[in-house]
Design an enzyme around this catalytic site. Structure first.
Site, PDB file in Angstrom:
ATOM      1  N   GLY A  25       0.781  -1.229   0.000  1.00  0.00           N
ATOM      2  CA  GLY A  25       0.000   0.000   0.000  1.00  0.00           C
ATOM      3  C   GLY A  25       0.813   1.279   0.000  1.00  0.00           C
ATOM      4  N   SER A  26       2.129   1.205  -0.245  1.00  0.00           N
ATOM      5  CA  SER A  26       2.966   2.404  -0.204  1.00  0.00           C
ATOM      6  C   SER A  26       2.598   3.396  -1.304  1.00  0.00           C
ATOM      7  CB  SER A  26       4.439   2.024  -0.318  1.00  0.00           C
ATOM      8  OG  SER A  26       4.855   1.250   0.782  1.00  0.00           O
ATOM      9  N   LEU A 107      -0.989  -6.983  -8.748  1.00  0.00           N
ATOM     10  CA  LEU A 107      -0.268  -8.056  -9.426  1.00  0.00           C
ATOM     11  C   LEU A 107      -1.125  -8.945 -10.305  1.00  0.00           C
ATOM     12  CD1 LEU A 107       2.104  -9.188  -6.521  1.00  0.00           C
ATOM     13  CD2 LEU A 107       2.469  -7.430  -8.269  1.00  0.00           C
ATOM     14  N   LEU A 109      -3.601  -9.908 -13.430  1.00  0.00           N
ATOM     15  CA  LEU A 109      -3.964  -9.485 -14.777  1.00  0.00           C
ATOM     16  C   LEU A 109      -5.449  -9.152 -14.830  1.00  0.00           C
ATOM     17  CD1 LEU A 109      -2.883  -9.181 -17.695  1.00  0.00           C
ATOM     18  CD2 LEU A 109      -3.683 -11.522 -18.103  1.00  0.00           C
ATOM     19  N   ASN A 122      -1.056   2.090 -14.773  1.00  0.00           N
ATOM     20  CA  ASN A 122      -0.246   1.165 -13.991  1.00  0.00           C
ATOM     21  C   ASN A 122       1.145   1.760 -13.811  1.00  0.00           C
ATOM     22  OD1 ASN A 122       0.385  -1.390 -12.697  1.00  0.00           O
ATOM     23  ND2 ASN A 122       1.636  -1.841 -14.500  1.00  0.00           N
ATOM     24  N   HIS A 124       5.223   0.615 -13.001  1.00  0.00           N
ATOM     25  CA  HIS A 124       6.117  -0.548 -13.019  1.00  0.00           C
ATOM     26  C   HIS A 124       7.516  -0.089 -12.632  1.00  0.00           C
ATOM     27  CE1 HIS A 124       7.414  -4.554 -14.203  1.00  0.00           C
ATOM     28  NE2 HIS A 124       8.460  -3.987 -14.779  1.00  0.00           N
ATOM     29  N   ASP A 165       2.242  -4.923 -18.724  1.00  0.00           N
ATOM     30  CA  ASP A 165       3.289  -3.912 -18.929  1.00  0.00           C
ATOM     31  C   ASP A 165       3.513  -3.521 -20.385  1.00  0.00           C
ATOM     32  OD1 ASP A 165       3.745  -4.150 -16.147  1.00  0.00           O
ATOM     33  OD2 ASP A 165       5.165  -5.787 -16.470  1.00  0.00           O
ATOM     34  N   GLU A 194       9.131   6.771  -8.249  1.00  0.00           N
ATOM     35  CA  GLU A 194       7.724   6.416  -8.404  1.00  0.00           C
ATOM     36  C   GLU A 194       6.826   7.428  -7.686  1.00  0.00           C
ATOM     37  OE1 GLU A 194       6.745   2.339  -7.445  1.00  0.00           O
ATOM     38  OE2 GLU A 194       8.761   1.686  -8.018  1.00  0.00           O
TER      39      GLU A 194
END
Length: 224
Positions: A25-26, A107, A109, A122, A124, A165, A194
């Site tokens: 949850g960061s 994580l 799909l 998203n 990555h 991705d 990020e």
């Protein structure tokens, strides 16, 4: 004819965000912090965790948004199981009248429904297309970067599609790989980027500054 923006501009109210989590949850906490500080004109109105541990971890970090657990493990593991799981996730987003869905360490799909196409982001932990795809997440990515002897890595925010991705890239931010790095130290340095890249991408979307030509996304400069 000019290409229309993918979303927005949303100026008459805070943008309504839905966030999807599978880990600690960061990233969700970072989004909430940017909102609280006035750097992101939005509100988190729906959160889905793909497992109960992720929900508990986010609450332990002080996440204030209500979290619904929709366990991936309760749906079939075969490919055909992606659709009912996706329907459950996006059904919750739809019920909450979400403007933009943000995968934040999610994580599983998903099959993106038509009404959320180009409205699902998203993030990555690499400079895609390098070190992406099925099974490449978290420390696996950073270990692969180190194994390949890369000198630079970073993070990527992209539009999500129905594979891992591969969607059009919105924002990338680099960071150096140092000689004594471990997956842990490299992960921490990437996460610093990020924390900037995701709010930048969200802000660009809700300001109506993102357009798409074929598979290439363009972000217009801020006005004023």
């Amino acid at each position: 004819m000019p290409t229309p923006p993918l979303l927005g501009p949303i100026t008459d109210r805070p943008a309504r965000l839905g966030v999807l989590i599978s880990g600690g949850g960061s990233t969700l906490k970072n989004i909430e912090q940017h909102i609280a500080d006035g750097r992101l004109p939005a509100e988190v109105v729906a959160v889905v965790a793909s497992n109960p541990k992720a929900a508990d971890a986010a609450r332990d970090k002080g996440v204030v948004a209500a979290i619904r657990v929709i366990e991936r493990s309760r749906f079939p593991r075969a490919a055909r199981g992606v659709t009912p799981f996706s329907d459950a996730v996006f059904g919750h987003m739809r019920d909450a009248a979400v403007d933009l869905v943000c995968m934040a360490g999610f994580l599983s799909l998903l099959k993106i429904p038509a009404d959320f196409d180009h409205r699902t982001l998203n993030i990555h932990p690499s400079l895609l297309p390098a070190f992406g795809g099925a099974g490449m997440y978290g420390h696996r990515v950073h270990a692969a970067v180190l194994d390949h002897g890369c000198k630079v890595t970073g993070c990527t925010v992209h539009l999500a599609d129905d594979t891992y991705d591969t969607g059009p890239i919105l924002v990338q931010r680099p960071c150096p790989v140092l000689p004594d790095d471990t997956p842990d130290t490299l992960a921490a340095r990437c996460f610093e980027q990020e924390c900037v890249a995701y709010p930048d991408a969200i802000n660009a979307m809700i300001a109506g500054r993102v357009t798409l030509r074929d598979r290439v996304a363009f972000i217009a400069d801020k006005q004023g």
